[in-house]
Design a protein around this motif. Structure first.
Motif, PDB file in Angstrom:
ATOM      1  N   PRO A   1       0.810  -1.230   0.000  1.00 30.13           N
ATOM      2  CA  PRO A   1       0.000   0.000   0.000  1.00 30.13           C
ATOM      3  C   PRO A   1       0.841   1.277   0.000  1.00 30.13           C
ATOM      4  N   THR A   2       2.019   1.215   0.603  1.00 32.83           N
ATOM      5  CA  THR A   2       2.857   2.416   0.667  1.00 32.83           C
ATOM      6  C   THR A   2       3.390   2.813  -0.717  1.00 32.83           C
TER       7      THR A   2
ATOM      8  N   CYS B   1      -1.936   3.323  -3.766  1.00 32.44           N
ATOM      9  CA  CYS B   1      -3.158   2.540  -3.991  1.00 32.44           C
ATOM     10  C   CYS B   1      -4.350   3.454  -3.783  1.00 32.44           C
ATOM     11  N   MET B   2      -5.544   2.929  -4.071  1.00 37.06           N
ATOM     12  CA  MET B   2      -6.747   3.741  -3.877  1.00 37.06           C
ATOM     13  C   MET B   2      -7.447   3.395  -2.569  1.00 37.06           C
ATOM     14  N   GLY B   3      -6.906   2.471  -1.841  1.00 42.22           N
ATOM     15  CA  GLY B   3      -7.451   2.137  -0.530  1.00 42.22           C
ATOM     16  C   GLY B   3      -8.554   1.108  -0.542  1.00 42.22           C
TER      17      GLY B   3
ATOM     18  N   ASP C   1      -9.699  -0.881  -6.770  1.00 42.50           N
ATOM     19  CA  ASP C   1      -8.410  -1.205  -7.383  1.00 42.50           C
ATOM     20  C   ASP C   1      -8.575  -2.254  -8.499  1.00 42.50           C
TER      21      ASP C   1
ATOM     22  N   CYS D   1     -13.065   4.471   6.220  1.00 41.51           N
ATOM     23  CA  CYS D   1     -12.134   4.010   5.198  1.00 41.51           C
ATOM     24  C   CYS D   1     -12.023   5.026   4.064  1.00 41.51           C
TER      25      CYS D   1
ATOM     26  N   TYR E   1     -13.970  10.132  -0.301  1.00 42.95           N
ATOM     27  CA  TYR E   1     -14.277   9.571  -1.622  1.00 42.95           C
ATOM     28  C   TYR E   1     -15.788   9.444  -1.850  1.00 42.95           C
TER      29      TYR E   1
ATOM     30  N   LEU F   1       2.417   3.927   9.722  1.00 41.30           N
ATOM     31  CA  LEU F   1       2.016   2.921   8.736  1.00 41.30           C
ATOM     32  C   LEU F   1       2.533   1.532   9.106  1.00 41.30           C
TER      33      LEU F   1
ATOM     34  N   SER G   1      -8.818  -4.597   1.518  1.00 37.59           N
ATOM     35  CA  SER G   1      -8.653  -3.174   1.207  1.00 37.59           C
ATOM     36  C   SER G   1      -7.705  -2.493   2.196  1.00 37.59           C
ATOM     37  N   PRO G   2      -6.661  -1.854   1.690  1.00 38.33           N
ATOM     38  CA  PRO G   2      -5.715  -1.181   2.595  1.00 38.33           C
ATOM     39  C   PRO G   2      -6.385  -0.131   3.487  1.00 38.33           C
ATOM     40  N   SER G   3      -7.379   0.580   2.980  1.00 33.53           N
ATOM     41  CA  SER G   3      -8.025   1.616   3.803  1.00 33.53           C
ATOM     42  C   SER G   3      -8.779   1.015   4.986  1.00 33.53           C
ATOM     43  N   LEU G   4      -9.292  -0.192   4.803  1.00 32.97           N
ATOM     44  CA  LEU G   4      -9.984  -0.834   5.923  1.00 32.97           C
ATOM     45  C   LEU G   4      -8.977  -1.286   6.982  1.00 32.97           C
TER      46      LEU G   4
END
Lengths: 149, 408
Positions: A92-93, A96-98, A103, B9, B13, B38, B54-57
């Motif tokens: 992710p670093t 990415c769009m989260g 994605d 999250c 957006y 991070l 999902s990275p945001s989650l």
């Protein structure tokens, strides 16, 4: 050539594209328009109603709001791209769009455009050089094709 | 300003962050985003035991863990997109984790891109009350002589309480909120046989509270979530441990999880007549039975669970009532139709509120619809637990505010 990168906010990929003599199509430029637009009285990344409407060209109205917002923001990149580089499995670093679904869907939309695309797997450590070489070669090939017309 | 952690999250957006910020400011809440490195995201996911795709989650999980290190944060707002299954799982997992680790109030919200401002306002306002009025909400006994008024969207309720007893009540349809409140108070005082000058304090809650509290010069005016849950705890005498409150009124509904008599998580239904008393009123009218007798009629139904001849869905009141009329015309018994109407209200509350959270027994059912026995039975069938309908359950809001105002 206008080269779209995925992840769309990767500074490293963007830099590689610029060094290869092409124009990087990246999210940062799209967001900077939001920041500079005096009409948008909201935090920088906050998407607008127009972004959401634009997303409807690609996703159904039933999709979650965050997915629509992300795709709406990315749609202009997709539409102006003449070539693309998709980097898979990046941490992710790296950018990415989260949202995992956004994605995956965005990668699908890039592939559907049928523009010259390089798909490369993210490799850390010693294999990083090989990955960069592969991208550089792809960019050189694009330059040659562009010259040929 | 009260600090509340926004754990989401990426609401930016969804295009609603500006609205969240505006409303938070209006109710005196400062939304903060717990910071974390991070490199700690992976550790936080291990701590909670869930790693999302999902990275945001995953970032959301890390913010929740990080929030526990900040003692200035007094509440949490958990947000994910409506219809995102992964987001819902993470949101619920975080809520359960936070409930184990802290007793701060938490609210959940599934956002769409154009939410109604009132939906967010009512949630944040309730959160603010639960934080700012915690000491008052710990009150377990009414003292002196007080009046509690619940100016609801459908009916106005008033109770007169003296030394922890209800001595008078008034319950009228809401027409002009001020007149309805005056009439309800007058009826309650008359029944109590107490002159107005002997009343120590008056409290107001409900949709019309701003208008009514100004008119009656109320000593306390509070939103419904904290007040109804307090009323439910008082009426059922459940002041300790966990409990769930289902409140279905004339026009809306609430699901509240309580701990020690104070709400700590809640889910509010939108203003939908289909999951409220309004649908039952219309159904009762078509069945030519008084609303107060609809529940008894439904209880006569002998149809076993899973063997229902027809289903009524109240998501659209027009189609729901149309199905009801068709069923009657095709020979379905009135009691079976009444039971189906009760089931349809209970199902909609289950699908929209209960399913998003858990049920922590005991379950206390309040609000006008709690008096319809058929709905109580449907909830018991659906949830598999006994539902407590305390005496004066329709007056939970009025009793809650009458008790709280005695502590002001």
């Amino acid at each position: 050539m206008k080269v779209l990168v995925y992840p769309p906010n990767s500074m490293i990929l963007s830099d590689l594209v610029e060094r290869g003599g092409h124009e990087a199509v990246v999210l940062m430029k799209e967001i900077s328009k939001h920041v500079r637009d005096a009409e948008i009285d909201a935090p920088p990344i906050n998407i607008t109603e127009e972004d959401l409407k634009r997303a409807l060209r690609y996703v159904s109205v039933e999709e979650p709001a965050g997915l629509k917002g992300r795709i709406g923001l990315l749609a202009p990149l997709l539409e102006k791209a003449e070539a693309s580089i998709i980097l898979s499995d990046a941490p992710p670093t790296f950018g990415c769009m989260g949202c995992a679904v956004a994605d995956e869907f965005f990668k699908f939309l890039i592939r559907k455009r049928e523009i010259p695309t390089l798909e490369v797997k993210y490799e850390g450590g010693e294999k990083m050089e090989e990955m960069v070489s592969e991208i550089t070669e792809f960019l050189e090939r694009l330059s040659r094709e562009e010259k040929k017309g | 300003m009260t600090k509340v952690a926004q754990i989401s999250c990426g609401t930016e957006y969804s295009g609603i962050q500006w609205m969240l910020n505006d409303i938070a400011e209006q109710v005196g809440i400062e939304l903060v985003y717990p910071e974390m490195e991070l490199s700690k995201v992976e550790l936080a996911c291990k701590e909670i035991g869930f790693e999302a795709e999902s990275p945001s989650l995953n970032m959301m999980i890390a913010r929740a863990v990080s929030m526990l290190d900040d003692p200035t944060i007094k509440g949490a707002l958990l947000l994910t997109c409506f219809k995102c299954s992964e987001g819902t799982i993470v949101k619920d997992t975080i809520r359960k984790y936070l409930h184990e680790k802290t007793d701060i109030p938490i609210i959940l919200y599934s956002n769409v891109e154009k939410p109604k401002e009132i939906e967010i306002f009512s949630r944040l306002e309730a959160l603010k009350t639960l934080i700012a009025r915690k000491t008052l909400l710990m009150r377990e006994k009414q003292e002196g002589t007080t009046i509690g008024v619940d100016s609801g969207s459908s009916t106005t309720k008033a109770v007169v309480m003296r030394d922890d007893e209800i001595v008078g009540e008034g319950w009228l349809p809401t027409t002009d909120p001020i007149k309805s409140a005056d009439d309800a108070i007058e009826a309650a005082l008359k029944e109590a046989g107490i002159p107005e000058k002997e009343v120590d304090a008056i409290g107001v809650t409900g949709h019309g509270r701003e208008l009514v509290s100004e008119h009656v010069k109320a000593d306390l005016s509070l939103e419904e979530v904290s007040v109804v849950s307090k009323g439910a705890a008082l009426l059922s005498k459940r002041h300790k441990g966990d409990a769930t409150v289902i409140d279905i009124g004339g026009m809306n509904n609430k699901l509240i999880l309580m701990r020690d008599g104070i709400a700590n998580t809640f889910n509010l239904g939108g203003i939908c007549g289909g999951s409220s008393g309004r649908f039952l009123e219309v159904a009762a009218h078509r069945l030519d039975v008084d609303i107060s007798k609809l529940g008894q009629l439904a209880m006569k139904s002998k149809v076993k669970k899973g063997e229902e001849e027809f289903e009524l869905q109240s998501y659209c009141m027009v189609f729901g009532i149309q199905s009801l009329v068709v069923a009657l015309a095709s020979g379905v018994k009135r009691e079976d139709v009444a039971a189906a109407a009760c089931r349809s209200v209970a199902t909609q509350v289950y699908e929209n509120q209960i399913r998003e959270m858990e049920v922590r027994p005991p379950v206390i059912f309040v609000g006008g619809v709690s008096l319809v026995e058929g709905v109580k039975r449907e909830f018991e069938d659906m949830l598999g637990v006994e539902i407590i309908v305390p005496p004066y359950s329709q007056h939970a809001g009025a009793v809650g505010i009458a008790t709280l105002v005695s502590g002001v």
